[in-house]
Motif scaffolding. Structure first.
Motif, short mmCIF file in Angstrom:
data_model
loop_
_atom_site.label_atom_id
_atom_site.label_comp_id
_atom_site.label_asym_id
_atom_site.label_seq_id
_atom_site.Cartn_x
_atom_site.Cartn_y
_atom_site.Cartn_z
N HIS A 227 0.89 -1.12 -0.03
CA HIS A 227 0.01 0.02 0.07
C HIS A 227 0.83 1.40 0.06
N ALA A 228 0.30 2.24 -0.43
CA ALA A 228 1.14 3.55 -0.55
C ALA A 228 1.65 4.05 0.91
N VAL A 229 1.14 3.68 2.08
CA VAL A 229 1.57 4.00 3.39
C VAL A 229 2.89 3.34 3.49
N GLN A 230 2.89 1.67 3.14
CA GLN A 230 3.97 1.15 3.38
C GLN A 230 5.14 1.36 2.15
N VAL A 231 4.63 1.84 1.21
CA VAL A 231 5.76 2.15 0.12
C VAL A 231 6.70 3.62 0.72
N VAL A 232 5.76 4.57 1.40
CA VAL A 232 6.29 5.66 1.87
C VAL A 232 7.31 5.51 3.07
N GLN A 233 6.89 4.52 3.87
CA GLN A 233 7.98 3.99 5.01
C GLN A 233 9.15 3.26 4.29
N MET A 234 8.91 2.48 3.36
CA MET A 234 10.02 2.02 2.76
C MET A 234 11.06 2.84 2.12
N ILE A 235 10.61 3.96 1.39
CA ILE A 235 11.29 4.72 1.03
C ILE A 235 12.15 5.74 2.19
N VAL B 151 10.29 3.32 -9.78
CA VAL B 151 10.34 3.23 -11.30
C VAL B 151 8.88 3.37 -11.72
N ASP B 152 8.56 4.11 -12.60
CA ASP B 152 7.21 4.62 -13.04
C ASP B 152 7.29 3.64 -14.52
N VAL B 153 6.30 2.67 -14.79
CA VAL B 153 6.46 1.93 -16.17
C VAL B 153 5.26 2.30 -16.94
N ARG B 154 4.83 3.62 -16.66
CA ARG B 154 3.73 4.10 -17.65
C ARG B 154 4.40 4.85 -18.81
N SER B 155 3.62 5.19 -19.78
CA SER B 155 4.42 5.88 -20.94
C SER B 155 4.92 7.09 -20.51
N ALA C 60 4.46 10.08 -21.76
CA ALA C 60 3.28 11.20 -21.64
C ALA C 60 2.73 10.96 -20.46
N GLU C 61 2.30 9.68 -19.99
CA GLU C 61 1.65 9.83 -18.49
C GLU C 61 2.71 10.16 -17.50
N PHE C 62 4.02 9.93 -17.59
CA PHE C 62 5.08 10.17 -16.87
C PHE C 62 5.09 11.73 -16.76
N ALA C 63 5.27 12.40 -17.76
CA ALA C 63 5.39 13.66 -18.00
C ALA C 63 4.49 14.45 -17.17
N HIS C 64 2.94 13.86 -17.21
CA HIS C 64 2.12 14.70 -16.68
C HIS C 64 1.90 14.54 -15.37
N SER C 65 2.13 13.52 -14.77
CA SER C 65 2.48 13.35 -13.13
C SER C 65 3.17 12.38 -12.75
N ARG C 66 3.95 12.56 -11.58
CA ARG C 66 4.85 11.40 -11.32
C ARG C 66 5.36 11.34 -10.00
N ILE C 67 5.58 10.61 -9.18
CA ILE C 67 6.33 10.91 -7.85
C ILE C 67 7.53 11.42 -7.85
N PRO C 68 7.70 12.31 -7.03
CA PRO C 68 9.26 12.86 -7.03
C PRO C 68 10.41 11.92 -6.97
N ASN C 69 11.47 12.39 -7.74
CA ASN C 69 12.43 11.53 -7.66
C ASN C 69 12.38 10.03 -8.46
N SER C 70 11.31 9.73 -9.15
CA SER C 70 11.19 8.39 -9.80
C SER C 70 11.44 8.77 -11.26
N ILE C 71 12.24 7.42 -11.79
CA ILE C 71 12.19 7.65 -13.15
C ILE C 71 11.44 6.70 -13.93
N ASN C 72 11.58 7.23 -15.49
CA ASN C 72 10.49 6.60 -15.98
C ASN C 72 11.09 5.41 -16.91
#
Length: 176
Positions: free
Chosen positions: A10-18, A27-31, A33-45
């Motif tokens: 869950h998002a809460v667990q991911v925040v704790q992990m980070i 790592v954001d596996v979206r296209s 264009a989707e990544f450019a539109h909105s993304r988690i800070p410091n993520s890569i595409n």
């Protein structure tokens, strides 16, 4: 945990992990264009379609895989696992769940539309064109039927052929 099945957090667990481990990469596996539109800070595409060509980027340290709702991230995790890389977890519910949890997002207003919106526009346009053209030539009504069948299959199989085709368009291949 059985092989080929990623841990879904869950998002809460991911925040704790980070927060508890500086070596975690998102790592954001979206296209692009989707990544450019909105993304988690410091993520890569790394779009899911590029996973095989970029396996080296996943060989060290824990990775959180993210997409819009979790489906493509789970697919990316299966691809990584099949390649012998089992260091990934999937953000359950994807970026939608992250935002619902109040997670920070970076946004770009001028980015191309999200893939789901592009699919809705393309499908709706094709149905409308098919309907209008069928007024002049009745068999063209099947364009609308074909699109409807494709959307039904898409929902039942949780895949989208139209999204795959649209992801090849130039505006969706740019990295933002």
């Amino acid at each position: 945990m059985p092989a080929n099945y990623a841990q879904h957090l869950h998002a809460v667990q991911v925040v704790q992990m980070i927060e508890s481990n500086d070596s975690v990469r998102v790592v954001d596996v979206r296209s692009p264009a989707e990544f450019a539109h909105s993304r988690i800070p410091n993520s890569i595409n790394v779009p899911v379609s590029q996973i095989h060509g970029r396996l080296g980027e996943f060989s060290t340290g824990p990775v959180v895989l993210v997409c819009a709702a979790g489906t493509r991230a789970a697919e990316a995790s299966r691809l990584l696992s099949a390649a012998g890389i089992d260091t990934s977890v999937v953000l359950q519910g994807g970026i939608d769940a992250w935002a619902a949890h109040g997670g920070e997002l970076e946004r770009t207003a001028s980015a191309p539309w999200a893939m789901e919106r592009q699919v809705r526009l393309a499908a709706g346009t094709l149905v409308l064109i098919g309907l209008l053209l069928s007024l002049a030539y009745d068999p063209l009504k099947w364009i609308a039927g074909f699109i409807g069948a494709g959307l039904t299959f898409s929902a039942l199989s949780n895949t989208c052929g139209m999204a795959r085709v649209l992801s090849l368009m130039p505006w969706n291949r740019r990295c933002g």
